[in-house]
Motif scaffolding. Sequence first.
Motif, PDB file in Angstrom:
ATOM      1  N   ARG A  66       0.812  -1.222   0.000  1.00 31.78           N
ATOM      2  CA  ARG A  66       0.000   0.000   0.000  1.00 31.78           C
ATOM      3  C   ARG A  66       0.845   1.270   0.000  1.00 31.78           C
ATOM      4  N   GLY A  67       2.149   1.124   0.292  1.00 33.98           N
ATOM      5  CA  GLY A  67       3.013   2.302   0.330  1.00 33.98           C
ATOM      6  C   GLY A  67       2.751   3.183   1.538  1.00 33.98           C
ATOM      7  N   ILE A  68       2.266   2.578   2.637  1.00 33.76           N
ATOM      8  CA  ILE A  68       2.011   3.350   3.858  1.00 33.76           C
ATOM      9  C   ILE A  68       2.727   2.701   5.028  1.00 33.76           C
ATOM     10  N   THR A  69       3.010   3.486   6.058  1.00 34.92           N
ATOM     11  CA  THR A  69       3.599   2.951   7.290  1.00 34.92           C
ATOM     12  C   THR A  69       2.476   2.726   8.289  1.00 34.92           C
ATOM     13  N   ILE A  70       2.434   1.529   8.856  1.00 37.23           N
ATOM     14  CA  ILE A  70       1.389   1.182   9.831  1.00 37.23           C
ATOM     15  C   ILE A  70       1.992   1.128  11.238  1.00 37.23           C
ATOM     16  N   LYS A  71       3.220   0.585  11.318  1.00 39.88           N
ATOM     17  CA  LYS A  71       3.897   0.442  12.606  1.00 39.88           C
ATOM     18  C   LYS A  71       5.080   1.401  12.687  1.00 39.88           C
ATOM     19  N   SER A  72       5.266   2.015  13.857  1.00 41.37           N
ATOM     20  CA  SER A  72       6.493   2.798  14.093  1.00 41.37           C
ATOM     21  C   SER A  72       7.678   1.835  14.124  1.00 41.37           C
ATOM     22  N   GLN A  73       8.819   2.267  13.605  1.00 36.91           N
ATOM     23  CA  GLN A  73      10.017   1.431  13.633  1.00 36.91           C
ATOM     24  C   GLN A  73      11.190   2.249  14.156  1.00 36.91           C
ATOM     25  N   ALA A  74      11.895   1.696  15.145  1.00 31.18           N
ATOM     26  CA  ALA A  74      13.041   2.393  15.745  1.00 31.18           C
ATOM     27  C   ALA A  74      14.333   1.843  15.146  1.00 31.18           C
ATOM     28  N   VAL A  75      15.306   2.728  14.925  1.00 29.13           N
ATOM     29  CA  VAL A  75      16.609   2.286  14.408  1.00 29.13           C
ATOM     30  C   VAL A  75      17.707   3.183  14.985  1.00 29.13           C
ATOM     31  N   ARG A  76      18.873   2.588  15.243  1.00 31.86           N
ATOM     32  CA  ARG A  76      20.026   3.303  15.831  1.00 31.86           C
ATOM     33  C   ARG A  76      21.019   3.616  14.710  1.00 31.86           C
ATOM     34  N   LEU A  77      21.369   4.904  14.564  1.00 31.27           N
ATOM     35  CA  LEU A  77      22.256   5.334  13.480  1.00 31.27           C
ATOM     36  C   LEU A  77      23.516   5.972  14.069  1.00 31.27           C
ATOM     37  N   GLY A  85      32.678  17.462  14.480  1.00 27.11           N
ATOM     38  CA  GLY A  85      33.528  16.308  14.202  1.00 27.11           C
ATOM     39  C   GLY A  85      33.407  15.169  15.198  1.00 27.11           C
ATOM     40  N   GLN A  86      32.464  15.252  16.165  1.00 28.13           N
ATOM     41  CA  GLN A  86      32.325  14.199  17.180  1.00 28.13           C
ATOM     42  C   GLN A  86      31.380  13.097  16.717  1.00 28.13           C
ATOM     43  N   GLU A  87      31.524  11.918  17.346  1.00 30.37           N
ATOM     44  CA  GLU A  87      30.653  10.766  17.035  1.00 30.37           C
ATOM     45  C   GLU A  87      29.373  10.869  17.869  1.00 30.37           C
ATOM     46  N   TYR A  88      28.234  10.627  17.231  1.00 26.80           N
ATOM     47  CA  TYR A  88      26.941  10.653  17.928  1.00 26.80           C
ATOM     48  C   TYR A  88      26.138   9.391  17.591  1.00 26.80           C
ATOM     49  N   ILE A  89      25.204   9.099  18.467  1.00 25.35           N
ATOM     50  CA  ILE A  89      24.249   8.005  18.220  1.00 25.35           C
ATOM     51  C   ILE A  89      22.877   8.642  18.017  1.00 25.35           C
ATOM     52  N   LEU A  90      22.281   8.415  16.850  1.00 27.19           N
ATOM     53  CA  LEU A  90      20.940   8.942  16.565  1.00 27.19           C
ATOM     54  C   LEU A  90      19.941   7.797  16.633  1.00 27.19           C
ATOM     55  N   ASN A  91      18.974   7.891  17.534  1.00 25.83           N
ATOM     56  CA  ASN A  91      17.888   6.904  17.587  1.00 25.83           C
ATOM     57  C   ASN A  91      16.687   7.486  16.852  1.00 25.83           C
ATOM     58  N   MET A  92      16.407   6.934  15.667  1.00 27.50           N
ATOM     59  CA  MET A  92      15.332   7.473  14.831  1.00 27.50           C
ATOM     60  C   MET A  92      14.114   6.555  14.874  1.00 27.50           C
ATOM     61  N   ILE A  93      12.916   7.165  14.954  1.00 28.02           N
ATOM     62  CA  ILE A  93      11.673   6.395  14.879  1.00 28.02           C
ATOM     63  C   ILE A  93      10.865   6.908  13.684  1.00 28.02           C
ATOM     64  N   ASP A  94      10.614   6.016  12.722  1.00 25.96           N
ATOM     65  CA  ASP A  94       9.796   6.356  11.547  1.00 25.96           C
ATOM     66  C   ASP A  94       8.343   6.058  11.921  1.00 25.96           C
ATOM     67  N   THR A  95       7.472   7.054  11.813  1.00 27.80           N
ATOM     68  CA  THR A  95       6.094   6.903  12.312  1.00 27.80           C
ATOM     69  C   THR A  95       5.077   6.853  11.169  1.00 27.80           C
ATOM     70  N   PRO A  96       3.868   6.306  11.437  1.00 24.42           N
ATOM     71  CA  PRO A  96       2.804   6.322  10.422  1.00 24.42           C
ATOM     72  C   PRO A  96       2.286   7.747  10.205  1.00 24.42           C
ATOM     73  N   GLY A  97       1.604   7.953   9.065  1.00 23.96           N
ATOM     74  CA  GLY A  97       1.080   9.287   8.759  1.00 23.96           C
ATOM     75  C   GLY A  97      -0.425   9.376   8.772  1.00 23.96           C
ATOM     76  N   HIS A  98      -1.128   8.223   8.766  1.00 26.43           N
ATOM     77  CA  HIS A  98      -2.590   8.274   8.679  1.00 26.43           C
ATOM     78  C   HIS A  98      -3.216   8.565  10.037  1.00 26.43           C
ATOM     79  N   VAL A  99      -4.353   9.263  10.018  1.00 26.35           N
ATOM     80  CA  VAL A  99      -5.033   9.667  11.255  1.00 26.35           C
ATOM     81  C   VAL A  99      -5.388   8.461  12.135  1.00 26.35           C
ATOM     82  N   ASP A 100      -5.663   7.293  11.525  1.00 25.95           N
ATOM     83  CA  ASP A 100      -6.044   6.113  12.311  1.00 25.95           C
ATOM     84  C   ASP A 100      -4.894   5.572  13.155  1.00 25.95           C
ATOM     85  N   PHE A 101      -3.656   5.956  12.829  1.00 22.77           N
ATOM     86  CA  PHE A 101      -2.509   5.435  13.579  1.00 22.77           C
ATOM     87  C   PHE A 101      -1.838   6.515  14.426  1.00 22.77           C
TER      88      PHE A 101
END
Length: 622
Positions: A66-77, A85-101
């Motif tokens: 369907r080309g939609i996100t239903i579940k949030s997904q967490a990833v460590r970058l 120039g310092q090293e960082y850890i980015l914890n990103m969460i990709d979230t759904p966009g539809h009002v039902d979620f």
Amino acid sequence: MPAINLAKAPQPASTNPAQIRNFCIIAHIDHGKSTLADRMLGITEVVESRNMRAQYLDRMDIERERGITIKSQAVRLPWRSGIDGQEYILNMIDTPGHVDFTYEVSRSLAACEGAVLLVDCAQGIEAQTLANLYLAMENNLTIIPVLNKIDLPAAQPDKFAAELAKLIGCEPEDCLRVSGKTGDGVVELLDQIVKQIPAPVGDPDAPARALIFDSVYDTYRGVVTYVRVIDGHLSTKDQIQMFSTGVRHEMLEVGVISPEPVVSKGLGVGEVGYVITGVKDVRQSRVGDTITTYHNPTKVALAGYKDPKPMVFSGLFPLDGAEYPMLREALDKLQLNDAALVYEPETSAALGFGFRCGFLGLLHMEIVRERLEREAGLSLISTAPSVVYRVVQDDGKEMTVTNPSEFPEGKIASVFEPIVRATVLAPSEFIGAIMELCQERRGTLLGMDYLSEDRVEIRYTLPLAEIVFDFFDQLKSKTRGYASLDYEPIGEAEGNLVKVDILLQSEGVDAFSAIVHRDKAYAYGVMMTTKLRELIPRQQFEVPIQAAIGSRIIARESIRAIRKDVLAKCYGGDISRKRKLLEKQKEGKKRMKMVGRVEVPQEAFIAALTTDADVDKAKAKK
């Protein structure tokens, strides 16, 4: 859950909180969140280019189709900042966009300190963009405005940067411009995330407190719990306990998602990761609960989340009654993965044993049903969706009705229905069509604002029952697909509502009853009686199909009796002989009608109760 990546070395016990940034990506549906997330995975090189695929974080087939996100997904970058120039850890969460979620989005926001607000610069700000922005503001998150898809020929970055700046209260030049597809501006965005979003704050020496923001069920490993550590430290072999239940578990494994699970020695303040305890009981890992250590437990639980309130109810029944236990087990596991799903057992005279399920909206209902069919191999029938009503009887007794069959008989003092505040964003040329549609659906205009010369925000209060069926489809068709809708519950209001009963030969059939507004009762009665006349097979006697409000009949259709040609043997002679045979047949039909019962076949129930979407789906399969 994907297989554990044992090839990578275990991560260090914990990272300095000052080097961590937790953020999520929020936007309207189809504004490019997953594409931008893919680009970040590629630039930070946590996914090798040969393993890269579109919508990498969307794990489910339905999401990819369907080309939609239903579940949030967490990833460590991992990221080396181009600023210091310092090293960082980015914890990103990709979230759904539809009002039902939206519930998924609210949980993601609680695990972050900042949010990237993404706007498609060809489509501009839409209703869910505003809703997610207000959610982020309520959570006091740092917001980074970003315009995506700058590579499109139809992009208007300057125009939408001005709109976005007006909303957030920043300067148009503060809006970053990126292309998730080509990667333009993504490196600068990662640097700005490090610069603008604050590091997580917590006490590393306090008793451990971690918030459960998601859970999944793995067939071999049991419940896998996703957590954000607020205070203290969680490490392997710790004895942990759930704050709400006090149940004690031994932690078998702890790790981070990068983007496949990677085992680590522990999780410290501000870190996001997963915990496995080997528990198979899905009820022991509730989303929003606090995890703490058994030997040094915390005294104060984390705030958690507001329990989601179901907006739409529908019955789910297995086509084969023997699949009922499988449906119960599948719902248990799905509820762990989808905390917004609510269900309770229900029995129907027509469809047998099933469950009355509560959903956040129609898309949520459709996705849940499709996931149950795919993941558990079930064949299901869902009844027409309805909302929750509060009924006050003449004697003052109150009751909550989620199913028309629960509607009380006798005198009703008042019926209250849920009301929502709807926000519609559309080009200004469609104002008339939108207002006409909302007036038809018993809406009340709250106000109207122009976001720019040609884009308008219209606010209405509407009964939820009027928008759960085809309101969104009608809105899209009347605005050539340009309008966007967001809604939130704001309470309830008294309505002139009645229960329409469908009678077969003067006997009510509960499965076909509905609670509708009095002005629309006649239309519903005519539609159902006409539908049933075509679906129910003819009997040996005439069958009346009636729609009634209380004792008053408002619509009627008749199924004509199957008649034998008793005059076939009369090839001549006096008319009185023919009349005698017809009278004899008439008397027989009359006696049969008195003792006969109408048996409604299962196919007729299914055809009458299914929504149009189900009918289209069945035709597509054929």
